[in-house]
Design a protein around this motif. Structure first.
Motif, PDB file in Angstrom:
ATOM      1  N   GLU A  49     -40.304   2.833  54.792  1.00  0.00           N
ATOM      2  CA  GLU A  49     -40.651   2.908  53.370  1.00  0.00           C
ATOM      3  C   GLU A  49     -42.078   2.403  53.215  1.00  0.00           C
ATOM      4  O   GLU A  49     -42.418   1.337  53.715  1.00  0.00           O
ATOM      5  CB  GLU A  49     -39.692   2.043  52.558  1.00  0.00           C
ATOM      6  CG  GLU A  49     -39.931   2.093  51.066  1.00  0.00           C
ATOM      7  CD  GLU A  49     -38.965   1.199  50.324  1.00  0.00           C
ATOM      8  OE1 GLU A  49     -39.430   0.383  49.514  1.00  0.00           O
ATOM      9  OE2 GLU A  49     -37.752   1.299  50.579  1.00  0.00           O
ATOM     10  N   ARG A  50     -42.905   3.184  52.523  1.00  0.00           N
ATOM     11  CA  ARG A  50     -44.300   2.780  52.309  1.00  0.00           C
ATOM     12  C   ARG A  50     -44.360   1.891  51.072  1.00  0.00           C
ATOM     13  O   ARG A  50     -44.013   2.302  49.984  1.00  0.00           O
ATOM     14  CB  ARG A  50     -45.196   3.997  52.127  1.00  0.00           C
ATOM     15  CG  ARG A  50     -46.664   3.644  52.003  1.00  0.00           C
ATOM     16  CD  ARG A  50     -47.547   4.868  52.038  1.00  0.00           C
ATOM     17  NE  ARG A  50     -47.513   5.554  53.314  1.00  0.00           N
ATOM     18  CZ  ARG A  50     -48.215   5.191  54.390  1.00  0.00           C
ATOM     19  NH1 ARG A  50     -48.973   4.141  54.345  1.00  0.00           N
ATOM     20  NH2 ARG A  50     -48.136   5.874  55.518  1.00  0.00           N
ATOM     21  N   ILE A  51     -44.811   0.646  51.247  1.00  0.00           N
ATOM     22  CA  ILE A  51     -44.948  -0.305  50.147  1.00  0.00           C
ATOM     23  C   ILE A  51     -46.256  -0.034  49.394  1.00  0.00           C
ATOM     24  O   ILE A  51     -46.269   0.073  48.187  1.00  0.00           O
ATOM     25  CB  ILE A  51     -44.930  -1.766  50.660  1.00  0.00           C
ATOM     26  CG1 ILE A  51     -43.656  -2.037  51.460  1.00  0.00           C
ATOM     27  CG2 ILE A  51     -45.098  -2.752  49.524  1.00  0.00           C
ATOM     28  CD1 ILE A  51     -42.377  -1.924  50.681  1.00  0.00           C
ATOM     29  N   ASN A  52     -47.357   0.047  50.122  1.00  0.00           N
ATOM     30  CA  ASN A  52     -48.647   0.457  49.579  1.00  0.00           C
ATOM     31  C   ASN A  52     -49.405   1.179  50.684  1.00  0.00           C
ATOM     32  O   ASN A  52     -48.826   1.494  51.719  1.00  0.00           O
ATOM     33  CB  ASN A  52     -49.421  -0.741  48.983  1.00  0.00           C
ATOM     34  CG  ASN A  52     -49.690  -1.823  50.002  1.00  0.00           C
ATOM     35  OD1 ASN A  52     -50.017  -1.533  51.152  1.00  0.00           O
ATOM     36  ND2 ASN A  52     -49.557  -3.069  49.597  1.00  0.00           N
ATOM     37  N   LEU A  56     -46.075  -1.006  55.475  1.00  0.00           N
ATOM     38  CA  LEU A  56     -44.832  -0.269  55.671  1.00  0.00           C
ATOM     39  C   LEU A  56     -43.684  -1.253  55.784  1.00  0.00           C
ATOM     40  O   LEU A  56     -43.856  -2.385  56.227  1.00  0.00           O
ATOM     41  CB  LEU A  56     -44.893   0.568  56.951  1.00  0.00           C
ATOM     42  CG  LEU A  56     -45.941   1.659  57.026  1.00  0.00           C
ATOM     43  CD1 LEU A  56     -45.936   2.282  58.406  1.00  0.00           C
ATOM     44  CD2 LEU A  56     -45.704   2.712  55.970  1.00  0.00           C
ATOM     45  N   LYS A  57     -42.503  -0.792  55.404  1.00  0.00           N
ATOM     46  CA  LYS A  57     -41.294  -1.598  55.539  1.00  0.00           C
ATOM     47  C   LYS A  57     -40.343  -0.807  56.432  1.00  0.00           C
ATOM     48  O   LYS A  57     -40.095   0.375  56.197  1.00  0.00           O
ATOM     49  CB  LYS A  57     -40.680  -1.830  54.160  1.00  0.00           C
ATOM     50  CG  LYS A  57     -39.446  -2.681  54.152  1.00  0.00           C
ATOM     51  CD  LYS A  57     -38.974  -2.895  52.720  1.00  0.00           C
ATOM     52  CE  LYS A  57     -37.795  -3.807  52.665  1.00  0.00           C
ATOM     53  NZ  LYS A  57     -37.368  -4.048  51.269  1.00  0.00           N
TER      54      LYS A  57
END
Length: 79
Positions: A49-52, A56-57
């Motif tokens: 999952e892209r946080i910003n 990345l997460k």
């Protein structure tokens, strides 16, 4: 413990860990970490999952948790 299992263990402890931190914690080169994560995403073990733009997460999927558990159990039987 194989390399994939080391990465799964680290991600399960900290989903916000970077690839560089994974490399330091596991002793695996940064390039290899990148390849291992891509392989695990393809297998459906990890979701990204892209946080910003720079963060990345990495999250274990239910299949990833099952794989981690199976690898852990198999290590118990070997000993």
């Amino acid at each position: 413990m194989d390399r994939e299992e080391k990465v799964l263990n680290c991600i399960s402890k900290n989903e916000n860990i970077s690839q560089r931190e994974l490399s330091l914690h596991t002793g695996i080169s940064l390039g290899s970490i990148n390849l291992i994560i891509k392989k695990m995403v393809k297998k459906g073990l990890v979701k990204i999952e892209r946080i910003n733009t720079n963060t990345l997460k990495y999250m274990l999927t239910p299949k990833g948790f099952a794989e981690k558990a199976m690898k852990t159990l198999s290590m118990c039987w070997i000993r």
